[in-house]
Structure formats: structure tokens, C-alpha cells
Design a protein around this motif. Structure first.
Motif, PDB file in Angstrom:
ATOM      1  N   ALA A 272      56.683  24.321  38.326  1.00  0.00           N
ATOM      2  CA  ALA A 272      57.386  23.031  38.422  1.00  0.00           C
ATOM      3  C   ALA A 272      57.564  22.451  37.025  1.00  0.00           C
ATOM      4  O   ALA A 272      56.609  22.408  36.240  1.00  0.00           O
ATOM      5  N   ALA A 273      58.774  22.018  36.727  1.00  0.00           N
ATOM      6  CA  ALA A 273      59.040  21.362  35.444  1.00  0.00           C
ATOM      7  C   ALA A 273      58.590  19.910  35.536  1.00  0.00           C
ATOM      8  O   ALA A 273      58.956  19.198  36.469  1.00  0.00           O
ATOM      9  N   LEU A 274      57.769  19.489  34.589  1.00  0.00           N
ATOM     10  CA  LEU A 274      57.261  18.125  34.546  1.00  0.00           C
ATOM     11  C   LEU A 274      57.563  17.509  33.190  1.00  0.00           C
ATOM     12  O   LEU A 274      57.573  18.200  32.182  1.00  0.00           O
ATOM     13  N   VAL A 275      57.789  16.205  33.187  1.00  0.00           N
ATOM     14  CA  VAL A 275      57.972  15.471  31.939  1.00  0.00           C
ATOM     15  C   VAL A 275      56.712  14.638  31.742  1.00  0.00           C
ATOM     16  O   VAL A 275      56.419  13.738  32.533  1.00  0.00           O
ATOM     17  N   ALA A 276      55.957  14.956  30.688  1.00  0.00           N
ATOM     18  CA  ALA A 276      54.728  14.225  30.373  1.00  0.00           C
ATOM     19  C   ALA A 276      55.091  13.102  29.409  1.00  0.00           C
ATOM     20  O   ALA A 276      55.431  13.348  28.256  1.00  0.00           O
ATOM     21  N   ASP A 277      55.076  11.878  29.900  1.00  0.00           N
ATOM     22  CA  ASP A 277      55.402  10.720  29.075  1.00  0.00           C
ATOM     23  C   ASP A 277      54.173  10.330  28.261  1.00  0.00           C
ATOM     24  O   ASP A 277      53.041  10.404  28.756  1.00  0.00           O
ATOM     25  N   ALA A 278      54.375   9.887  27.036  1.00  0.00           N
ATOM     26  CA  ALA A 278      53.263   9.500  26.169  1.00  0.00           C
ATOM     27  C   ALA A 278      52.471   8.321  26.729  1.00  0.00           C
ATOM     28  O   ALA A 278      51.341   8.084  26.321  1.00  0.00           O
ATOM     29  N   SER A 279      53.021   7.603  27.693  1.00  0.00           N
ATOM     30  CA  SER A 279      52.309   6.488  28.328  1.00  0.00           C
ATOM     31  C   SER A 279      51.184   6.971  29.233  1.00  0.00           C
ATOM     32  O   SER A 279      50.326   6.199  29.637  1.00  0.00           O
ATOM     33  N   GLY A 280      51.231   8.260  29.594  1.00  0.00           N
ATOM     34  CA  GLY A 280      50.255   8.813  30.525  1.00  0.00           C
ATOM     35  C   GLY A 280      50.854   9.151  31.876  1.00  0.00           C
ATOM     36  O   GLY A 280      50.212   9.805  32.691  1.00  0.00           O
ATOM     37  N   ALA A 281      52.068   8.708  32.134  1.00  0.00           N
ATOM     38  CA  ALA A 281      52.741   9.022  33.393  1.00  0.00           C
ATOM     39  C   ALA A 281      53.375  10.406  33.315  1.00  0.00           C
ATOM     40  O   ALA A 281      53.630  10.937  32.231  1.00  0.00           O
ATOM     41  N   VAL A 282      53.607  10.982  34.488  1.00  0.00           N
ATOM     42  CA  VAL A 282      54.296  12.262  34.586  1.00  0.00           C
ATOM     43  C   VAL A 282      55.480  12.068  35.518  1.00  0.00           C
ATOM     44  O   VAL A 282      55.363  11.437  36.574  1.00  0.00           O
ATOM     45  N   TYR A 283      56.626  12.625  35.127  1.00  0.00           N
ATOM     46  CA  TYR A 283      57.825  12.558  35.965  1.00  0.00           C
ATOM     47  C   TYR A 283      58.187  13.967  36.397  1.00  0.00           C
ATOM     48  O   TYR A 283      58.213  14.899  35.583  1.00  0.00           O
ATOM     49  N   GLU A 284      58.458  14.133  37.686  1.00  0.00           N
ATOM     50  CA  GLU A 284      58.857  15.427  38.238  1.00  0.00           C
ATOM     51  C   GLU A 284      60.322  15.326  38.641  1.00  0.00           C
ATOM     52  O   GLU A 284      60.651  14.757  39.689  1.00  0.00           O
ATOM     53  N   PRO A 285      61.235  15.802  37.788  1.00  0.00           N
ATOM     54  CA  PRO A 285      62.670  15.594  38.021  1.00  0.00           C
ATOM     55  C   PRO A 285      63.212  16.165  39.332  1.00  0.00           C
ATOM     56  O   PRO A 285      64.078  15.556  39.945  1.00  0.00           O
ATOM     57  N   ASP A 286      62.709  17.327  39.771  1.00  0.00           N
ATOM     58  CA  ASP A 286      63.256  17.936  40.990  1.00  0.00           C
ATOM     59  C   ASP A 286      63.063  17.047  42.214  1.00  0.00           C
ATOM     60  O   ASP A 286      63.954  16.920  43.045  1.00  0.00           O
ATOM     61  N   SER A 287      61.903  16.410  42.333  1.00  0.00           N
ATOM     62  CA  SER A 287      61.649  15.531  43.477  1.00  0.00           C
ATOM     63  C   SER A 287      61.974  14.075  43.159  1.00  0.00           C
ATOM     64  O   SER A 287      62.069  13.249  44.065  1.00  0.00           O
ATOM     65  N   GLY A 288      62.083  13.763  41.876  1.00  0.00           N
ATOM     66  CA  GLY A 288      62.309  12.373  41.478  1.00  0.00           C
ATOM     67  C   GLY A 288      61.055  11.533  41.549  1.00  0.00           C
ATOM     68  O   GLY A 288      61.118  10.316  41.659  1.00  0.00           O
ATOM     69  N   ALA A 289      59.874  12.168  41.465  1.00  0.00           N
ATOM     70  CA  ALA A 289      58.612  11.443  41.576  1.00  0.00           C
ATOM     71  C   ALA A 289      58.076  11.045  40.205  1.00  0.00           C
ATOM     72  O   ALA A 289      57.976  11.884  39.305  1.00  0.00           O
ATOM     73  N   LEU A 290      57.732   9.787  40.065  1.00  0.00           N
ATOM     74  CA  LEU A 290      57.017   9.287  38.899  1.00  0.00           C
ATOM     75  C   LEU A 290      55.554   9.197  39.318  1.00  0.00           C
ATOM     76  O   LEU A 290      55.222   8.511  40.289  1.00  0.00           O
ATOM     77  N   ILE A 291      54.683   9.900  38.622  1.00  0.00           N
ATOM     78  CA  ILE A 291      53.285  10.004  39.015  1.00  0.00           C
ATOM     79  C   ILE A 291      52.427   9.239  38.005  1.00  0.00           C
ATOM     80  O   ILE A 291      52.520   9.474  36.800  1.00  0.00           O
ATOM     81  N   VAL A 292      51.630   8.306  38.527  1.00  0.00           N
ATOM     82  CA  VAL A 292      50.764   7.488  37.681  1.00  0.00           C
ATOM     83  C   VAL A 292      49.349   7.494  38.263  1.00  0.00           C
ATOM     84  O   VAL A 292      49.148   7.819  39.438  1.00  0.00           O
ATOM     85  N   ALA A 293      48.377   7.123  37.458  1.00  0.00           N
ATOM     86  CA  ALA A 293      46.990   7.018  37.913  1.00  0.00           C
ATOM     87  C   ALA A 293      46.252   6.053  37.005  1.00  0.00           C
ATOM     88  O   ALA A 293      46.703   5.741  35.905  1.00  0.00           O
ATOM     89  N   ASP A 294      45.122   5.588  37.485  1.00  0.00           N
ATOM     90  CA  ASP A 294      44.227   4.757  36.681  1.00  0.00           C
ATOM     91  C   ASP A 294      44.898   3.486  36.165  1.00  0.00           C
ATOM     92  O   ASP A 294      44.732   3.123  34.995  1.00  0.00           O
ATOM     93  N   LEU A 295      45.623   2.790  37.038  1.00  0.00           N
ATOM     94  CA  LEU A 295      46.253   1.531  36.629  1.00  0.00           C
ATOM     95  C   LEU A 295      45.202   0.445  36.384  1.00  0.00           C
ATOM     96  O   LEU A 295      45.374  -0.404  35.527  1.00  0.00           O
ATOM     97  N   HIS A 296      44.123   0.453  37.137  1.00  0.00           N
ATOM     98  CA  HIS A 296      43.024  -0.509  37.009  1.00  0.00           C
ATOM     99  C   HIS A 296      43.513  -1.955  37.035  1.00  0.00           C
ATOM    100  O   HIS A 296      43.091  -2.781  36.223  1.00  0.00           O
ATOM    101  N   LEU A 297      44.390  -2.270  37.988  1.00  0.00           N
ATOM    102  CA  LEU A 297      44.853  -3.649  38.146  1.00  0.00           C
ATOM    103  C   LEU A 297      43.659  -4.565  38.376  1.00  0.00           C
ATOM    104  O   LEU A 297      42.677  -4.184  39.015  1.00  0.00           O
ATOM    105  N   GLU A 298      43.752  -5.771  37.888  1.00  0.00           N
ATOM    106  CA  GLU A 298      42.716  -6.802  38.014  1.00  0.00           C
ATOM    107  C   GLU A 298      41.406  -6.434  37.317  1.00  0.00           C
ATOM    108  O   GLU A 298      40.335  -6.917  37.681  1.00  0.00           O
TER     109      GLU A 298
END
Length: 110
Positions: free
Chosen positions: A25-51
Motif C-alpha cells: 500500500a502506498a502511504l504518505v507520511a506527513d511530517a506532522s505524524g499523520a499518514v494519508y492512504e491515497p487509494d482509500s482516501g483515509a487520513l490516519i492519526v493517533a495520540d491526539l491527547h485532547l484535553e
């Protein structure tokens, strides 16, 4: 005065986004820490630690109370950049179990 969410800092970019392949699977690793998977259109994030700030404040350690607004602002910018069909949050979205109850109404709406 609470700053406008539009004043949230952009994702930290120490390097351009990188394309990599994982299990074919081709993935785009953004320097912010997110990963984007163009084929599915999914933006994948983790560890937001809101609040996180409100969690620390409850224990007497004061942090600026704008962490949730800043995190949501960075997430909104990533959504604007990648235009995903879905956002997948893998976990640690809130800093602790009481975080959802402490979320301010404007942040909840956002």
C-alpha cells in the motif's frame, strides 16, 4: 481571552511528506505524524491527547488551556491539505477518560 481556532499553528513540517510502501500500500507520511492512504482516501492519526491541559490542571499542574484547540486546528489543516474521505483515529484521542466530559462545546462541535 481564548484564541480563535483559526489561529492554531499549522502542522510542524521539518521535512516534506514522504511516500512509502507498507505491504504493497502506498502511504504518505506527513511530517506532522499523520499518514494519508491515497487509494482509500483515509487520513490516519493517533495520540491526539485532547484535553491534556485540563487533565494536568485537575492535578495542580498548570499548562496553557489551548491544547485541544491547537490540535483540532492542526487536524483541520491536514483535512484541508489531503481532502480525505475518512479520518481514522487509532487511539489516545483523549488524554484521560474524563476528557470527553471536559471538552468545550465549540471544540465538541468542531
Amino acid at each position: 481571552m481564548i484564541p480563535s481556532a483559526s489561529l492554531a499553528p499549522p502542522p510542524i513540517r521539518t521535512a516534506p511528506a514522504r511516500t512509502l510502501s507498507v505491504a504493497g500500500a502506498a502511504l504518505v507520511a506527513d511530517a506532522s505524524g499523520a499518514v494519508y492512504e491515497p487509494d482509500s482516501g483515509a487520513l490516519i492519526v493517533a495520540d491526539l491527547h485532547l484535553e491534556k491541559g485540563s487533565s494536568f490542571a485537575r492535578r495542580g499542574q498548570m499548562l496553557p488551556p489551548y491544547d485541544t484547540q491547537a490540535t483540532l486546528g492542526r487536524l483541520a489543516l491536514l483535512v484541508e491539505i489531503y481532502q480525505p474521505r475518512a479520518v481514522v483515529a487509532l487511539g489516545d484521542s483523549f488524554h484521560d477518560g474524563g476528557g470527553p466530559a471536559r471538552l468545550a462545546a465549540p471544540d465538541r462541535a468542531r
